[in-house]
Design an enzyme around this catalytic site. Structure first.
Site, PDB file in Angstrom:
ATOM      1  CG  ASP A 100      39.422  52.248  66.212  1.00 45.41           C
ATOM      2  OD1 ASP A 100      39.976  52.000  65.131  1.00 45.41           O
ATOM      3  OD2 ASP A 100      39.999  52.164  67.320  1.00 45.41           O
ATOM      4  NE  ARG A 146      37.409  52.723  61.077  1.00 44.05           N
ATOM      5  CZ  ARG A 146      38.440  52.451  61.859  1.00 44.05           C
ATOM      6  NH1 ARG A 146      38.590  53.112  62.993  1.00 44.05           N
ATOM      7  NH2 ARG A 146      39.319  51.543  61.535  1.00 44.05           N
ATOM      8  CG  HIS A 157      40.026  44.634  69.872  1.00 41.34           C
ATOM      9  ND1 HIS A 157      40.873  43.602  70.170  1.00 41.34           N
ATOM     10  CD2 HIS A 157      40.344  45.025  68.614  1.00 41.34           C
ATOM     11  CE1 HIS A 157      41.688  43.381  69.148  1.00 41.34           C
ATOM     12  NE2 HIS A 157      41.382  44.234  68.195  1.00 41.34           N
ATOM     13  CD  GLU A 166      39.545  48.542  62.755  1.00 44.57           C
ATOM     14  OE1 GLU A 166      40.652  48.351  62.243  1.00 44.57           O
ATOM     15  OE2 GLU A 166      39.412  48.982  63.921  1.00 44.57           O
ATOM     16  NE  ARG A 199      36.922  53.241  54.319  1.00 45.70           N
ATOM     17  CZ  ARG A 199      37.102  52.532  55.444  1.00 45.70           C
ATOM     18  NH1 ARG A 199      36.491  52.871  56.550  1.00 45.70           N
ATOM     19  NH2 ARG A 199      37.885  51.472  55.438  1.00 45.70           N
ATOM     20  CG  ASP A 207      39.727  46.749  76.670  1.00 47.16           C
ATOM     21  OD1 ASP A 207      39.806  47.109  75.484  1.00 47.16           O
ATOM     22  OD2 ASP A 207      38.897  45.923  77.082  1.00 47.16           O
ATOM     23  CG  ASN A 224      38.465  48.557  72.497  1.00 47.43           C
ATOM     24  OD1 ASN A 224      37.810  47.701  73.093  1.00 47.43           O
ATOM     25  ND2 ASN A 224      39.800  48.502  72.400  1.00 47.43           N
ATOM     26  NE  ARG A 234      34.683  40.284  70.915  1.00 49.05           N
ATOM     27  CZ  ARG A 234      33.765  39.329  70.652  1.00 49.05           C
ATOM     28  NH1 ARG A 234      33.617  38.302  71.443  1.00 49.05           N
ATOM     29  NH2 ARG A 234      32.998  39.431  69.577  1.00 49.05           N
TER      30      ARG A 234
END
Ligand SMILES: *[C@@H]1O[C@H](CO)[C@@H](O)[C@H](O)[C@H]1NC(C)=O
Length: 512
Positions: free
Chosen positions: A212, A210, A216, A248, A352, A182, A115, A173
């Site tokens: 992250d 996974r 966003h 996530e 997990r 970003d 991200n 976002r």
């Protein structure tokens, strides 16, 4: 023709929800901040022999190195480039670890930070894990390379450039999360750099990611990146296997962005799960264990086939992210073993297990001032190895929850009962409950302040079983409690509320 394309797209979507675990293995362990050399050894000496399906590793790419505060764990969530040298080791060590884990049937899932890059105040210089030069102020990361054109500074519509209002999906976002620069994932160039990074790892043999901070990122941008990913390496995976994706997204309700927007792309982290189960086991807010009869979708969680579940993660075990004080961690070990046991016995979601390091907590007004502290390290900042003690616990501040007998044995339980339905529920209308998994396993909890003493129908074939919580089966011997199941499938259970672990679990392979 149209039907054909629809079927093909649908197939790709589903495939990214499959963790591709081997040999009936079902659970993943997050070896938070472990060095690659230690993970390789752990796959061979412990995870494969005990039926763990895979490992979530800390971000393997180049990250910022900070002095203020000193080497925090979150520096690894501030990328400088996609070079593969990090606090956990070099590219060669990473590659060796992936190979050795795959060779014993343990999958590797990479924590992918795509991200953003480092914080806007990250400065300039070579304070990075591979020594690459960068200039955060000028948005210049030449070893990717990214320049100011590759960030969302112009797109963000808040005065500060930061996310100011989680009620505005565009801000969430397009603006900076806690100052993190970003990335403009709408750009083909940026998508290409991110996909190249992920594809390099796929080609090395990882089974998935996974991802992250997905809240966003726009789902459409993620779809474009995921669409570029290679199939898994056929040295270890069947042809045409898609990487497992779990995203996530912290969705506790009440925000415009929901988990649902990401379901077609892969699984999503179900943060309600650990928050609610923590509240239940702590008996807060009037919750009782008996109310978990319809645990899972019945509690308003996402669909079973979309969920990645956990009791705590590396953020909320130290007060970051979601869940607050209800989250149970290794610091509350008695409750923790029960909560993790419940998760592993229950069929909902891909599970997990967390594996942590200890740090000196220092609470001021309910906030831990030391929530930033990184893994056990030498004076020069390099992460310490994980030493294994003669009793199989870990030393030097590594908690190794996944090695605790009760948790390790419940990972095995989950494998043994895989595919069996949730069955034979019983409760006392308070905090004593029991349930089975078909005729393959049965578990009983006493979280009341009085003894449990009851005869229950287990669904299991008659015989003597070894409780895998108070001990385990070793050869033909049982080192814990023995449970006698009659030919009618009924068994008597007695669990004192003062037992070290007030729960009992038996399964088909713990039969004596
Ligand atoms: C850091 O210190 C440890 C222990 O003294 C040593 O083993 C390691 O090689 C050092 N690492 C670096 C990068 O200097």
């Amino acid at each position: 023709m149209q039907v054909f394309i629809l079927v093909a797209l649908f197939g790709v979507g589903l495939a990214q929800h499959d963790p591709h675990t081997k040999k009936g293995r079902t659970a993943i362990v997050h070896l938070f901040e472990w060095r690659w050399a230690d993970i390789a050894a752990e796959c061979e000496r412990f995870l494969a022999p005990n039926g763990f399906g895979g490992v979530q590793i800390s971000p393997p790419n180049e990250h910022i190195v900070l002095d203020q505060p000193w080497r925090p764990w979150w520096q690894r969530y501030q990328p400088i480039s996609y070079n593969l040298c990090s606090r956990s080791g070099s590219e060669e060590e990473l590659k060796d670890m992936i190979t050795r884990c795959n060779n014993v049937g343990v999958n590797i899932y990479v924590d992918a930070v795509i991200n953003h890059m480092c914080g806007s105040g990250g400065g300039k210089g070579t304070h990075s894990s591979c020594g690459s030069w960068f200039d955060a102020g000028k948005r210049n990361f030449p070893s990717v390379p990214y320049s100011s054109l590759d960030f969302n500074d112009q797109k963000c519509n808040t005065g500060s450039g930061e996310i100011e209002n989680y009620g505005d999906a565009s801000q969430v976002r397009d603006c900076r999360l806690s100052s993190l620069l970003d990335l403009a994932l709408e750009k083909e160039y940026v998508r290409g750099k991110v996909a190249d990074y992920m594809n390099k790892l796929i080609d090395m043999g990882v089974a998935g990611f996974r991802v992250d901070a997905c809240k966003h990122m726009w789902p459409g941008d993620l779809a474009a990146v995921y669409g570029r990913l290679h199939n898994l390496n056929t040295k270890w995976f069947p042809r045409d296997s898609r990487p497992f994706i779990y995203q996530e997204v912290i969705d506790l309700g009440g925000e415009p962005i929901t988990s649902r927007e990401y379901f077609h792309l892969g699984r999503v982290t179900e943060f309600k799960y650990g928050g609610k189960l923590g509240t239940v086991f702590r008996k807060w807010s009037g919750e009782k264990l008996c109310y978990t009869r319809n645990w899972g979708e019945g509690w308003g969680f996402m669909p079973n086939d979309k969920a990645l579940v956990f009791i705590d993660n590396h953020d909320n075990q130290r007060g970051h992210g979601a869940g607050g004080a209800s989250i149970i961690t290794f610091w509350d070990s008695r409750l923790y073993k029960m909560a993790v046991g419940y998760m592993l016995a229950h069929p909902y979601g891909v599970a997990r297990v967390m594996s942590s390091f200890r740090w000196d907590r220092h609470f001021v007004d309910g906030k831990d001032q030391n929530d930033w502290i990184g893994p056990p390290s030498h004076a020069n900042g390099s992460t310490k190895p994980v030493p294994i003690n003669p009793d199989q616990t870990c030393g030097d501040g590594w908690v190794c929850e996944h090695r605790w007998r009760q948790i390790k044995n419940m990972v095995i339980f989950r494998n043994v009962v895989n595919g069996q339905p949730h069955s034979n529920w019983w409760d006392n209308q308070h905090n004593q409950v029991a349930f089975g998994r078909g005729n393959r396993g049965f578990i009983v909890f006493n979280n009341d302040d009085w003894a449990l003493d009851v005869t229950l129908y287990t669904g299991m074939p008659g015989g003597t079983y070894c409780d895998v919580i108070s001990g385990q089966k070793e050869g033909n011997r049982c080192t814990g409690k023995q449970i006698s199941v009659g030919s009618d499938g009924r068994a008597h259970f007695r669990i004192s509320n003062t037992d070290e672990d007030p729960f009992v679990a038996i399964h088909a392979e713990s039969k004596l």
